[in-house]
Enzyme design. Sequence first.
Site, PDB file in Angstrom:
ATOM      1  N   ASP A  81       4.668   8.947  -4.677  1.00 59.79           N
ATOM      2  CA  ASP A  81       3.873   8.271  -3.657  1.00 59.79           C
ATOM      3  C   ASP A  81       3.231   9.311  -2.721  1.00 59.79           C
ATOM      4  OD1 ASP A  81       2.940   6.038  -2.223  1.00 59.79           O
ATOM      5  OD2 ASP A  81       4.701   5.999  -0.907  1.00 59.79           O
ATOM      6  N   ARG A 260      13.126  -0.954   4.955  1.00 61.12           N
ATOM      7  CA  ARG A 260      13.798  -0.277   6.075  1.00 61.12           C
ATOM      8  C   ARG A 260      14.276  -1.296   7.099  1.00 61.12           C
ATOM      9  NH1 ARG A 260      10.222   5.173   7.216  1.00 61.12           N
ATOM     10  NH2 ARG A 260       9.756   5.571   5.039  1.00 61.12           N
TER      11      ARG A 260
HETATM   12  P1  13P Z   1       4.365  -0.219   4.239  1.00 63.51           P
HETATM   13  O1  13P Z   1       4.510   0.702   5.399  1.00 63.51           O
HETATM   14  O2  13P Z   1       3.541  -1.424   4.599  1.00 63.51           O
HETATM   15  O3  13P Z   1       5.664  -0.635   3.655  1.00 63.51           O
HETATM   16  O4  13P Z   1       3.547   0.544   3.095  1.00 63.51           O
HETATM   17  C1  13P Z   1       4.220   1.373   2.179  1.00 63.51           C
HETATM   18  C2  13P Z   1       3.290   2.203   1.362  1.00 63.51           C
HETATM   19  O5  13P Z   1       2.084   2.001   1.316  1.00 63.51           O
HETATM   20  C3  13P Z   1       3.890   3.297   0.585  1.00 63.51           C
HETATM   21  O6  13P Z   1       2.936   4.071  -0.062  1.00 63.51           O
HETATM   22  O1  G3H Z   2       3.398   5.523   2.823  1.00 66.05           O
HETATM   23  C1  G3H Z   2       4.445   6.092   3.103  1.00 66.05           C
HETATM   24  C2  G3H Z   2       5.729   5.500   2.666  1.00 66.05           C
HETATM   25  O2  G3H Z   2       6.105   4.446   3.504  1.00 66.05           O
HETATM   26  C3  G3H Z   2       6.789   6.558   2.572  1.00 66.05           C
HETATM   27  O3  G3H Z   2       7.240   6.931   3.820  1.00 66.05           O
HETATM   28  O4  G3H Z   2       7.012   9.410   3.806  1.00 66.05           O
HETATM   29  O5  G3H Z   2       8.528   8.284   5.439  1.00 66.05           O
HETATM   30  O6  G3H Z   2       9.123   8.388   3.007  1.00 66.05           O
HETATM   31  P1  G3H Z   2       8.023   8.356   4.035  1.00 66.05           P
HETATM   32 ZN    ZN Z   3       1.106   4.236   1.095  1.00 65.33          ZN
END
Ligand code: 13P
Ligand code: G3H
Ligand code: ZN
Length: 317
Positions: A81, A260
């Site tokens: 991600d 979370r």
């Molecule tokens: P949220 O903060 O809405 O859960 O989005 C998560 C996300 O886009 C992770 O890439």
């Molecule tokens: O878009 C980001 C996701 O919510 C991941 O969050 O980088 O704090 O793990 P993080």
């Molecule tokens: Zn995201």
Amino acid sequence: MIVTTKQLFKIAYKKFAVGAYNINNMEQALGLFEGHKKAQAPFIIQISRGARTYAGVKMLENIIKAAEEMYPEAIFAVHLDHGTEEVAYECIDSGFYSSVMIDASHEPFEKNVEITKRVVERAHAVGISVEAELGMLGGVEEDIQVDEEHASLTDPEDARKFVELTGCDSLAVAIGTSHGAYKFSGGQGLHFDRVEAIQKKLPGYPMVMHGSSSVPEEEIRRINAAGGKIDPSAKGVDVNDFAKAIPFGVTKINIDTDGRLVWMRAHREHFQKHPENFDFRKPGLEFIDAYADFIDHKCEKLLSKGQLEFVRDQIKK
Ligand code: 13P
Ligand code: G3H
Ligand code: ZN
């Protein structure tokens, strides 16, 4: 069974959306697999750079491998991600990921194209697919904070050009959502007209909706009733909008913040009720159960509930 993200997208396109959830620890993984077993749904596990630093790459990957053994019926993909170019290459080279995201959306169009194209070339050479991002979502993501003023919706013609120039396999589009618990502070919701316009330029092409937590009012109320101090103005995406976005080509829906909140609610309520307890396994188990229920409910809204056997059959073909 770990499958490719591409396979899941091909099967799901316009029928249902695949939920993509971030994990950071064992408890999230167990809740996630248990919830999808309950829902009989396929899913995507995603790992952020923050998660890789928090738990360690080896630890996270082995949690996922262990879960795969414990839940042999599960069908899922593993995804990076919001990757940088460097981390995307690490994941591509590791051979463990089904797909990576290269997020150069903060760069000007040409630079975003240049970086994304390099990652696509390297990923496609080993059969891994790539999600890229165009447009700018608001909110907090990794270490970047984007305020509403600088957030910008994806331009449909730019999206078409971007996909053509880079060869990326899916595109994260900015259509009104934002990361974190405080979405729609200006009172706006999803821009369906925008996603429809992008789909017209990219028919048959899977789009990704980031920032899709629903931040349920009830979760916020319960967290605060158990001693939390979350701003009650916290607001997310209406879960009933998922089904409306699917016919426009939204095929992957990213949810992290909600998980979370479930963690926070389960732990706060546990310790409020049992202030004498210091065995973390008790709230841990309560969280896993609560998270599994939460996932089951999300799958219903993503229309992925009950699709597991259909997906299995399609994959075998
Ligand atoms: P949220 O903060 O809405 O859960 O989005 C998560 C996300 O886009 C992770 O890439
Ligand atoms: O878009 C980001 C996701 O919510 C991941 O969050 O980088 O704090 O793990 P993080
Ligand atoms: Zn995201």
